[in-house]
Structure formats: C-alpha cells, structure tokens
Design a protein around this motif. Structure first.
Motif, PDB file in Angstrom:
ATOM      1  N   ALA A 238      41.925  39.081  44.247  1.00  0.00           N
ATOM      2  CA  ALA A 238      42.656  37.817  44.114  1.00  0.00           C
ATOM      3  C   ALA A 238      41.889  36.844  43.227  1.00  0.00           C
ATOM      4  CB  ALA A 238      42.900  37.214  45.491  1.00  0.00           C
ATOM      5  N   ILE A 239      40.566  36.797  43.374  1.00  0.00           N
ATOM      6  CA  ILE A 239      39.740  35.916  42.530  1.00  0.00           C
ATOM      7  C   ILE A 239      39.821  36.343  41.075  1.00  0.00           C
ATOM      8  CG2 ILE A 239      37.369  35.250  42.001  1.00  0.00           C
ATOM      9  CD1 ILE A 239      36.801  35.237  44.997  1.00  0.00           C
ATOM     10  N   GLN A 240      39.673  37.628  40.837  1.00  0.00           N
ATOM     11  CA  GLN A 240      39.711  38.124  39.464  1.00  0.00           C
ATOM     12  C   GLN A 240      41.072  37.881  38.832  1.00  0.00           C
ATOM     13  OE1 GLN A 240      37.063  39.039  37.830  1.00  0.00           O
ATOM     14  NE2 GLN A 240      38.250  39.356  35.944  1.00  0.00           N
ATOM     15  N   ASN A 241      42.136  38.100  39.582  1.00  0.00           N
ATOM     16  CA  ASN A 241      43.476  37.877  39.052  1.00  0.00           C
ATOM     17  C   ASN A 241      43.716  36.403  38.742  1.00  0.00           C
ATOM     18  OD1 ASN A 241      44.170  40.580  39.156  1.00  0.00           O
ATOM     19  ND2 ASN A 241      45.052  40.432  41.211  1.00  0.00           N
ATOM     20  N   ALA A 242      43.161  35.513  39.561  1.00  0.00           N
ATOM     21  CA  ALA A 242      43.300  34.080  39.316  1.00  0.00           C
ATOM     22  C   ALA A 242      42.564  33.674  38.046  1.00  0.00           C
ATOM     23  CB  ALA A 242      42.784  33.294  40.512  1.00  0.00           C
ATOM     24  N   ILE A 243      41.373  34.209  37.865  1.00  0.00           N
ATOM     25  CA  ILE A 243      40.585  33.905  36.657  1.00  0.00           C
ATOM     26  C   ILE A 243      41.340  34.339  35.407  1.00  0.00           C
ATOM     27  CG2 ILE A 243      38.486  34.517  35.396  1.00  0.00           C
ATOM     28  CD1 ILE A 243      37.046  34.690  38.108  1.00  0.00           C
ATOM     29  N   ILE A 244      41.934  35.514  35.459  1.00  0.00           N
ATOM     30  CA  ILE A 244      42.692  36.019  34.312  1.00  0.00           C
ATOM     31  C   ILE A 244      43.938  35.171  34.076  1.00  0.00           C
ATOM     32  CG2 ILE A 244      44.045  37.977  33.473  1.00  0.00           C
ATOM     33  CD1 ILE A 244      42.058  39.802  34.954  1.00  0.00           C
ATOM     34  N   ALA A 245      44.653  34.834  35.156  1.00  0.00           N
ATOM     35  CA  ALA A 245      45.883  34.051  35.031  1.00  0.00           C
ATOM     36  C   ALA A 245      45.624  32.690  34.396  1.00  0.00           C
ATOM     37  CB  ALA A 245      46.526  33.869  36.408  1.00  0.00           C
TER      38      ALA A 245
ATOM     39  N   TYR B  71      44.221  33.461  50.523  1.00  0.00           N
ATOM     40  CA  TYR B  71      44.452  32.069  50.109  1.00  0.00           C
ATOM     41  C   TYR B  71      43.478  31.759  48.980  1.00  0.00           C
ATOM     42  CZ  TYR B  71      45.460  27.068  50.510  1.00  0.00           C
ATOM     43  OH  TYR B  71      45.863  25.783  50.257  1.00  0.00           O
ATOM     44  N   VAL B  72      44.016  31.306  47.847  1.00  0.00           N
ATOM     45  CA  VAL B  72      43.222  31.115  46.633  1.00  0.00           C
ATOM     46  C   VAL B  72      43.211  29.636  46.248  1.00  0.00           C
ATOM     47  CG1 VAL B  72      42.930  31.745  44.207  1.00  0.00           C
ATOM     48  CG2 VAL B  72      43.859  33.414  45.836  1.00  0.00           C
ATOM     49  N   GLY B  73      42.042  29.154  45.853  1.00  0.00           N
ATOM     50  CA  GLY B  73      41.912  27.801  45.331  1.00  0.00           C
ATOM     51  C   GLY B  73      41.237  27.836  43.970  1.00  0.00           C
ATOM     52  N   ILE B  74      41.835  27.169  42.985  1.00  0.00           N
ATOM     53  CA  ILE B  74      41.285  27.092  41.631  1.00  0.00           C
ATOM     54  C   ILE B  74      40.978  25.618  41.335  1.00  0.00           C
ATOM     55  CG2 ILE B  74      41.672  27.564  39.186  1.00  0.00           C
ATOM     56  CD1 ILE B  74      43.843  29.590  40.082  1.00  0.00           C
ATOM     57  N   ARG B  75      39.788  25.371  40.863  1.00  0.00           N
ATOM     58  CA  ARG B  75      39.399  23.994  40.553  1.00  0.00           C
ATOM     59  C   ARG B  75      38.862  23.930  39.116  1.00  0.00           C
ATOM     60  NH1 ARG B  75      34.393  20.422  43.093  1.00  0.00           N
ATOM     61  NH2 ARG B  75      35.061  18.414  42.215  1.00  0.00           N
ATOM     62  N   LEU B  76      39.347  22.929  38.362  1.00  0.00           N
ATOM     63  CA  LEU B  76      38.868  22.660  37.002  1.00  0.00           C
ATOM     64  C   LEU B  76      38.532  21.180  36.921  1.00  0.00           C
ATOM     65  CD1 LEU B  76      38.549  23.860  34.077  1.00  0.00           C
ATOM     66  CD2 LEU B  76      40.846  22.930  33.626  1.00  0.00           C
ATOM     67  N   TYR B  77      37.287  20.845  36.575  1.00  0.00           N
ATOM     68  CA  TYR B  77      36.885  19.445  36.655  1.00  0.00           C
ATOM     69  C   TYR B  77      35.829  19.114  35.611  1.00  0.00           C
ATOM     70  CZ  TYR B  77      33.010  21.543  39.292  1.00  0.00           C
ATOM     71  OH  TYR B  77      31.939  22.323  39.686  1.00  0.00           O
TER      72      TYR B  77
END
Length: 259
Positions: free
Chosen positions: A189-196, A252-258
């Motif tokens: 899930a983490i890897q897929n989120a990074i790619i997305a 459950y995935v959380g993505i943060r960009l700051y």
C-alpha cells in the motif's frame, strides 16, 4: 329446587369395611370431537410459532453472517475508482483553485471544514465520495460515525473515497488519507501510494515504524524549484476503524506533503 345427592355410593360392604364405587373411573376417557378439533388447532398454531422462531434463530446464526459477508464483498467489488489527486501538482493552487479542480473532475465532495478554519482562509477538510454515493446518503452515514456502521455500509463509504486536509496556518501542509482494499499489505500500500503520487523518482529518506506504530517511508521532492518533504504512512484499517467484517488485509494510508 331439586337437591343433588352428593353422598358417596358404596359397593360390597363387609361389616367394618366399605368399598367406594369406582366404576366411573374405569370407563375409557375420550375427548369430545369439538374439543379435539380445538386442541388440534392450538397444537398447529404452537408448532407454527415454534417453527417460525426456530427458523429466525437459525437464519440469524447461520445465514445472516453469510449475507453480511456477501454484502461487504459486493461493495468492495463495485465499479468505483479511487482517483487520488496528485499532491505535487496541487502545490501551485490556492484553496479555491483546488476546489475548482475537484469540481472539474466531477468529484462529489463532502465538506467538513471547521468554521474557524474556513473563516480564516487557512485551509480546508474535504472528503471525495465514491461516485455512486450521494451527498445525502454520505451525510447520514457520517453522522452515525463509521465505527457504528455495518461492515457493508462502511465498505460502501470507504471504498472509492479519500479525505484531503490542507493547512496553510504555518507553511504549506497537504494530507491525503484513504482506505486501501486492493494492495493486500502495508508495504504494498505504501509503495502504491508513492507511485500514485509520482514520488517514486524523488529522494528517499527515513523509513520504519513511527511513534504511533505506523509503517512509513519519508523523502523529499523538488517542485518548481522548491523542496518539499513527503511521508507515506500506513497501518491496518482495523487500527483506525473498528468495524467487524471488513477484510483483514485492508490498509489505512496517509500521505503528507509539506514545506
């Protein structure tokens, strides 16, 4: 008025011993036909009621869990798309621009922004709903609370939705949160989120387990000459929403960009 003689009758007196007449007790006992019909009717009613409640018990114990599992599976296999927004591509937008981009994409959005934050103009909190869930239906479900929903309703609401939180009170902080029912594991899930999010070609940093027990991968990315930090975290969905019946592999995935 006629008087009834209730005196006992005797047979075979033998001086000091007298024997009561028991001939009536030796007669065969048979219920009259009308009473037999009434008794049979009561018996049929009792059997019917017993059978109904027996069926209900068996249905609740045996069949209900199977039906619930089938409903969850049906809601997870719906033709809905997650449509994650690309956080790096939104850094050049103000809040109204981000909202407008969601409208142009045709998203149905549930606005849960705090009134003080909205009034101050320092961010928002929006939930993109699954394409087949209306605002009215989502409002009813969210008012109940996700942890109070059945597994089928929770799957219907979570599958195909995400929440985006923007905080501009100190710098720029974008957060994206969603349930991943497809990846099958936390690492995937983490890897897929990074790619997305298009972060797979950026610089990777720390990784491991954070203070809350979440698995994470951090890094930095250059966007139009500015350096942003990012972090993708994940944990079992059950650690966030305690809803019996959802898949154990849900994440459950959380993505943060700051910055």
């Amino acid at each position: 008025m006629a008087m009834h003689d209730n005196k006992p009758s005797y047979v075979d007196t033998d001086d000091a011993v007298r024997y009561l007449d028991g001939s009536r007790l030796s007669r065969p006992f048979s219920m009259p036909a009308p009473q037999r019909l009434i008794a049979a009717a009561f018996l049929l009613v009792a059997l019917g009621i017993g059978g109904y409640f027996g069926f209900k018990v068996i249905d609740e114990v045996v069949n209900a869990p199977a039906r619930a599992a089938a409903s969850v599976e049906e809601n997870l296999n719906r033709d809905v798309s997650l449509d994650l927004p690309s956080l790096p591509s939104l850094t050049s937008y103000d809040d109204e621009g981000i909202r407008a981009s969601f409208d142009e994409a045709g998203y149905t959005v549930y606005d849960k922004t705090d009134e003080e934050i909205a009034a101050a103009g320092v961010g928002f909190d929006l939930i993109k709903l699954p394409s087949d869930v209306s605002l009215e239906e989502a409002g009813v479900l969210y008012l109940q609370g996700i942890t109070k929903l059945s597994a089928a309703d929770a799957a219907k609401l979570l599958n195909g939705s995400w929440e985006m939180i923007v905080d501009r009170s100190s710098g720029t902080d974008y957060r994206l949160k969603y349930a991943d029912f497809a990846s099958g594991s936390i690492d995937a899930a983490i890897q897929n989120a990074i790619i997305a999010e298009g972060l797979d070609s950026s610089a990777y940093g720390d990784s491991g387990i954070d203070g809350s027990g979440n698995t994470f991968q951090a890094g930095t990315v250059d966007i139009d000459g500015y350096t942003y930090s990012w972090q993708v975290s994940a944990c079992p969905l059950s650690g966030v929403y305690s809803v019996d019946g959802l898949p154990d592999t849900a994440v459950y995935v959380g993505i943060r960009l700051y910055s």
